[in-house]
Write a protein that holds these residues in place. Structure first.
Motif, PDB file in Angstrom:
ATOM      1  N   LYS A 180       5.339   8.504   5.647  1.00  0.00           N
ATOM      2  CA  LYS A 180       4.561   7.833   4.475  1.00  0.00           C
ATOM      3  C   LYS A 180       3.265   7.697   5.042  1.00  0.00           C
ATOM      4  CE  LYS A 180       4.190   4.697   0.369  1.00  0.00           C
ATOM      5  NZ  LYS A 180       5.039   3.559  -0.299  1.00  0.00           N
ATOM      6  N   ALA A 181       3.020   6.913   6.183  1.00  0.00           N
ATOM      7  CA  ALA A 181       2.014   6.517   6.774  1.00  0.00           C
ATOM      8  C   ALA A 181       1.123   7.916   7.049  1.00  0.00           C
ATOM      9  CB  ALA A 181       2.009   5.956   8.274  1.00  0.00           C
ATOM     10  N   TYR A 182       1.752   8.929   7.638  1.00  0.00           N
ATOM     11  CA  TYR A 182       0.935  10.145   7.781  1.00  0.00           C
ATOM     12  C   TYR A 182       0.510  10.780   6.537  1.00  0.00           C
ATOM     13  CZ  TYR A 182       2.496  10.474  12.792  1.00  0.00           C
ATOM     14  OH  TYR A 182       2.745  10.262  14.013  1.00  0.00           O
ATOM     15  N   SER A 183       1.364  10.626   5.469  1.00  0.00           N
ATOM     16  CA  SER A 183       0.699  11.188   4.204  1.00  0.00           C
ATOM     17  C   SER A 183      -0.239  10.432   3.614  1.00  0.00           C
ATOM     18  CB  SER A 183       2.182  11.270   3.191  1.00  0.00           C
ATOM     19  OG  SER A 183       1.837  11.536   1.871  1.00  0.00           O
ATOM     20  N   LEU A 184      -0.423   9.218   3.741  1.00  0.00           N
ATOM     21  CA  LEU A 184      -1.425   8.433   3.078  1.00  0.00           C
ATOM     22  C   LEU A 184      -2.699   8.941   3.923  1.00  0.00           C
ATOM     23  CD1 LEU A 184       0.122   5.051   2.517  1.00  0.00           C
ATOM     24  CD2 LEU A 184      -1.148   6.267   0.755  1.00  0.00           C
ATOM     25  N   LYS A 185      -2.689   9.200   5.185  1.00  0.00           N
ATOM     26  CA  LYS A 185      -3.730   9.532   5.963  1.00  0.00           C
ATOM     27  C   LYS A 185      -4.150  10.797   5.523  1.00  0.00           C
ATOM     28  CE  LYS A 185      -6.383   9.298  10.020  1.00  0.00           C
ATOM     29  NZ  LYS A 185      -7.690   8.237   9.768  1.00  0.00           N
ATOM     30  N   GLU A 186      -3.172  11.658   5.189  1.00  0.00           N
ATOM     31  CA  GLU A 186      -3.706  13.052   4.918  1.00  0.00           C
ATOM     32  C   GLU A 186      -4.532  12.990   3.360  1.00  0.00           C
ATOM     33  OE1 GLU A 186      -0.688  15.910   4.557  1.00  0.00           O
ATOM     34  OE2 GLU A 186       0.003  15.527   6.765  1.00  0.00           O
ATOM     35  N   LYS A 187      -3.858  12.232   2.853  1.00  0.00           N
ATOM     36  CA  LYS A 187      -4.696  11.986   1.464  1.00  0.00           C
ATOM     37  C   LYS A 187      -6.001  11.326   1.242  1.00  0.00           C
ATOM     38  CE  LYS A 187      -0.231  12.021  -1.117  1.00  0.00           C
ATOM     39  NZ  LYS A 187       0.689  11.106  -1.769  1.00  0.00           N
ATOM     40  N   HIS A 188      -5.811  10.095   2.219  1.00  0.00           N
ATOM     41  CA  HIS A 188      -7.214   9.688   2.454  1.00  0.00           C
ATOM     42  C   HIS A 188      -7.638   9.372   3.872  1.00  0.00           C
ATOM     43  CE1 HIS A 188      -6.142   7.747  -1.487  1.00  0.00           C
ATOM     44  NE2 HIS A 188      -4.964   7.850  -0.962  1.00  0.00           N
ATOM     45  N   PRO A 189      -8.450  10.522   4.276  1.00  0.00           N
ATOM     46  CA  PRO A 189      -8.686  10.771   5.987  1.00  0.00           C
ATOM     47  C   PRO A 189      -9.424   9.387   6.424  1.00  0.00           C
ATOM     48  CG  PRO A 189      -9.374  12.803   4.492  1.00  0.00           C
ATOM     49  CD  PRO A 189      -8.919  11.761   3.360  1.00  0.00           C
ATOM     50  N   ASP A 190     -10.047   8.702   5.436  1.00  0.00           N
ATOM     51  CA  ASP A 190     -11.041   7.407   5.811  1.00  0.00           C
ATOM     52  C   ASP A 190      -9.862   6.349   6.329  1.00  0.00           C
ATOM     53  OD1 ASP A 190     -10.392   7.527   3.052  1.00  0.00           O
ATOM     54  OD2 ASP A 190     -12.001   5.797   2.921  1.00  0.00           O
ATOM     55  N   PHE A 191      -8.530   6.254   5.820  1.00  0.00           N
ATOM     56  CA  PHE A 191      -7.599   5.110   6.140  1.00  0.00           C
ATOM     57  C   PHE A 191      -7.463   5.146   7.835  1.00  0.00           C
ATOM     58  CE2 PHE A 191      -5.114   4.669   2.054  1.00  0.00           C
ATOM     59  CZ  PHE A 191      -6.384   4.448   1.335  1.00  0.00           C
ATOM     60  N   ILE A 192      -7.102   3.993   8.247  1.00  0.00           N
ATOM     61  CA  ILE A 192      -6.989   3.810   9.615  1.00  0.00           C
ATOM     62  C   ILE A 192      -5.434   3.790   9.916  1.00  0.00           C
ATOM     63  CG2 ILE A 192      -7.263   2.363  11.625  1.00  0.00           C
ATOM     64  CD1 ILE A 192      -9.801   3.495  10.843  1.00  0.00           C
ATOM     65  N   LEU A 193      -4.678   4.290  10.712  1.00  0.00           N
ATOM     66  CA  LEU A 193      -3.248   4.453  11.193  1.00  0.00           C
ATOM     67  C   LEU A 193      -3.253   3.340  12.273  1.00  0.00           C
ATOM     68  CD1 LEU A 193      -1.969   8.087  10.909  1.00  0.00           C
ATOM     69  CD2 LEU A 193      -1.934   6.255   9.204  1.00  0.00           C
ATOM     70  N   MET A 194      -2.466   2.572  11.953  1.00  0.00           N
ATOM     71  CA  MET A 194      -2.000   1.571  13.002  1.00  0.00           C
ATOM     72  C   MET A 194      -0.675   1.264  12.953  1.00  0.00           C
ATOM     73  SD  MET A 194      -3.646  -2.461  13.086  1.00  0.00           S
ATOM     74  CE  MET A 194      -2.416  -3.160  12.130  1.00  0.00           C
ATOM     75  N   GLY A 195      -0.155   0.919  14.332  1.00  0.00           N
ATOM     76  CA  GLY A 195       1.490   0.655  14.224  1.00  0.00           C
ATOM     77  C   GLY A 195       2.112   1.000  15.695  1.00  0.00           C
ATOM     78  N   GLU A 196       3.288   1.036  15.650  1.00  0.00           N
ATOM     79  CA  GLU A 196       4.130   1.648  16.859  1.00  0.00           C
ATOM     80  C   GLU A 196       5.664   2.063  16.501  1.00  0.00           C
ATOM     81  OE1 GLU A 196       7.135  -0.290  17.548  1.00  0.00           O
ATOM     82  OE2 GLU A 196       6.878  -1.504  15.956  1.00  0.00           O
ATOM     83  N   ARG A 197       6.062   2.837  17.369  1.00  0.00           N
ATOM     84  CA  ARG A 197       7.533   3.142  17.423  1.00  0.00           C
ATOM     85  C   ARG A 197       7.891   2.867  18.828  1.00  0.00           C
ATOM     86  NH1 ARG A 197       7.172   2.489  12.812  1.00  0.00           N
ATOM     87  NH2 ARG A 197       8.078   3.684  10.818  1.00  0.00           N
ATOM     88  N   ASN A 198       8.846   2.034  19.168  1.00  0.00           N
ATOM     89  CA  ASN A 198       9.232   1.994  20.577  1.00  0.00           C
ATOM     90  C   ASN A 198       8.207   1.416  21.543  1.00  0.00           C
ATOM     91  OD1 ASN A 198      11.858   3.192  20.221  1.00  0.00           O
ATOM     92  ND2 ASN A 198      11.050   5.192  20.443  1.00  0.00           N
ATOM     93  N   GLU A 199       7.585   0.449  20.324  1.00  0.00           N
ATOM     94  CA  GLU A 199       6.292  -0.274  21.159  1.00  0.00           C
ATOM     95  C   GLU A 199       5.106   0.621  21.233  1.00  0.00           C
ATOM     96  OE1 GLU A 199       7.124  -3.825  23.731  1.00  0.00           O
ATOM     97  OE2 GLU A 199       9.238  -2.826  24.104  1.00  0.00           O
ATOM     98  N   LYS A 200       5.118   1.711  21.337  1.00  0.00           N
ATOM     99  CA  LYS A 200       4.238   2.755  21.654  1.00  0.00           C
ATOM    100  C   LYS A 200       3.235   3.421  20.621  1.00  0.00           C
ATOM    101  CE  LYS A 200       6.331   3.805  25.909  1.00  0.00           C
ATOM    102  NZ  LYS A 200       6.903   5.203  26.872  1.00  0.00           N
ATOM    103  N   LYS A 201       2.197   3.436  20.621  1.00  0.00           N
ATOM    104  CA  LYS A 201       1.338   4.167  19.719  1.00  0.00           C
ATOM    105  C   LYS A 201       1.791   5.391  19.299  1.00  0.00           C
ATOM    106  CE  LYS A 201      -2.802   5.805  20.344  1.00  0.00           C
ATOM    107  NZ  LYS A 201      -4.343   5.826  20.317  1.00  0.00           N
TER     108      LYS A 201
END
Length: 235
Positions: free
Chosen positions: A50-71
């Motif tokens: 869903k995060a990737y999908s939001l970024k595709e729809k809104h390229p100006d959005f910033i993706l932030m977070g982790e999986r297994n502590e890593k970006k």
């Protein structure tokens, strides 16, 4: 006021009333720092797709977070408040997904209201709950990747509960317990790239912020709304 401390995703699903979803290391500490830096909106999502999908729809959005502590791949930032210190986030919309905290928000379907929990705004959380005076409060400790409880989340819940019940807290002792326990990973040399030791200090800077982050709903997503909380006064 009935206060219950719950653990992990099962706890989030069982939460009722005013619910505090707690993730000290590091989701909801980071969210406070991001808010302080002037981000216009934080959108917490459980599903990374869903995060990737939001970024595709809104390229100006910033993706932030982790999986297994890593970006994760193609993310702008990880989940480290230290690594965000020199970034300009003013007016930005942040899509935030993590292994623990944002999962709890997604899972707490039975809550009447959800706010995020961390030590950096614990005093504001306590005063906010007192001002609302709800019948039921659920303090949900998200733990490590929703897999096992952690010292920092459980102690943060106990800190909030004790304050609401008028019982004493010893934060220095809590911090020492965390440092000797689940906080150790921030001091391991091989993890400094994604879990720098300064994150330990930033996430345990007690009562640094005077606001809570409340989950609100808009269109097809949720976002964290900053609510400034004034200290309680005795009349």
């Amino acid at each position: 006021m009935n206060i219950q401390i719950l653990q992990l995703l099962e706890g989030a699903r069982a939460a009722t009333g005013l619910t505090v979803v707690i993730d000290v290391f590091r989701a909801f500490s980071t969210a406070c720092y991001v808010t302080e830096k002037g981000a216009e909106k934080i959108i917490p999502v459980g599903d990374i797709e869903k995060a990737y999908s939001l970024k595709e729809k809104h390229p100006d959005f910033i993706l932030m977070g982790e999986r297994n502590e890593k970006k994760p791949p193609r993310f702008d930032y990880g989940n480290s408040p230290t690594q965000l210190q020199n970034t300009d986030l003013k007016g930005k919309t942040i899509v935030h997904t993590t292994s623990s905290g944002t999962q709890g928000i997604a899972g707490a379907k039975g809550a009447s209201e959800i706010i995020t929990g961390s030590f950096v705004n614990a005093g504001a959380i306590i005063n906010y709950i007192k001002s609302k005076n709800p019948k039921n409060v659920s303090l949900v400790c998200m733990g490590y990747a929703c897999e096992f409880p952690t010292d920092e989340d459980t102690l943060c819940a106990e800190y909030i509960r004790n304050a609401l019940l008028g019982q004493p807290n010893n934060f220095d002792n809590m911090k020492k317990t965390i440092w000797e326990g689940s906080g150790k990973r921030f001091f391991e040399p091989e993890k400094q790239e994604w879990a720098p030791k300064e994150d330990f200090n930033l996430c345990l800077e007690l009562n640094k912020f005077n606001f809570v982050l409340k989950v609100e709903h808009e269109n097809n997503y949720s976002y964290l709304n900053k609510i400034t909380v004034l200290p309680q006064t005795n009349h």
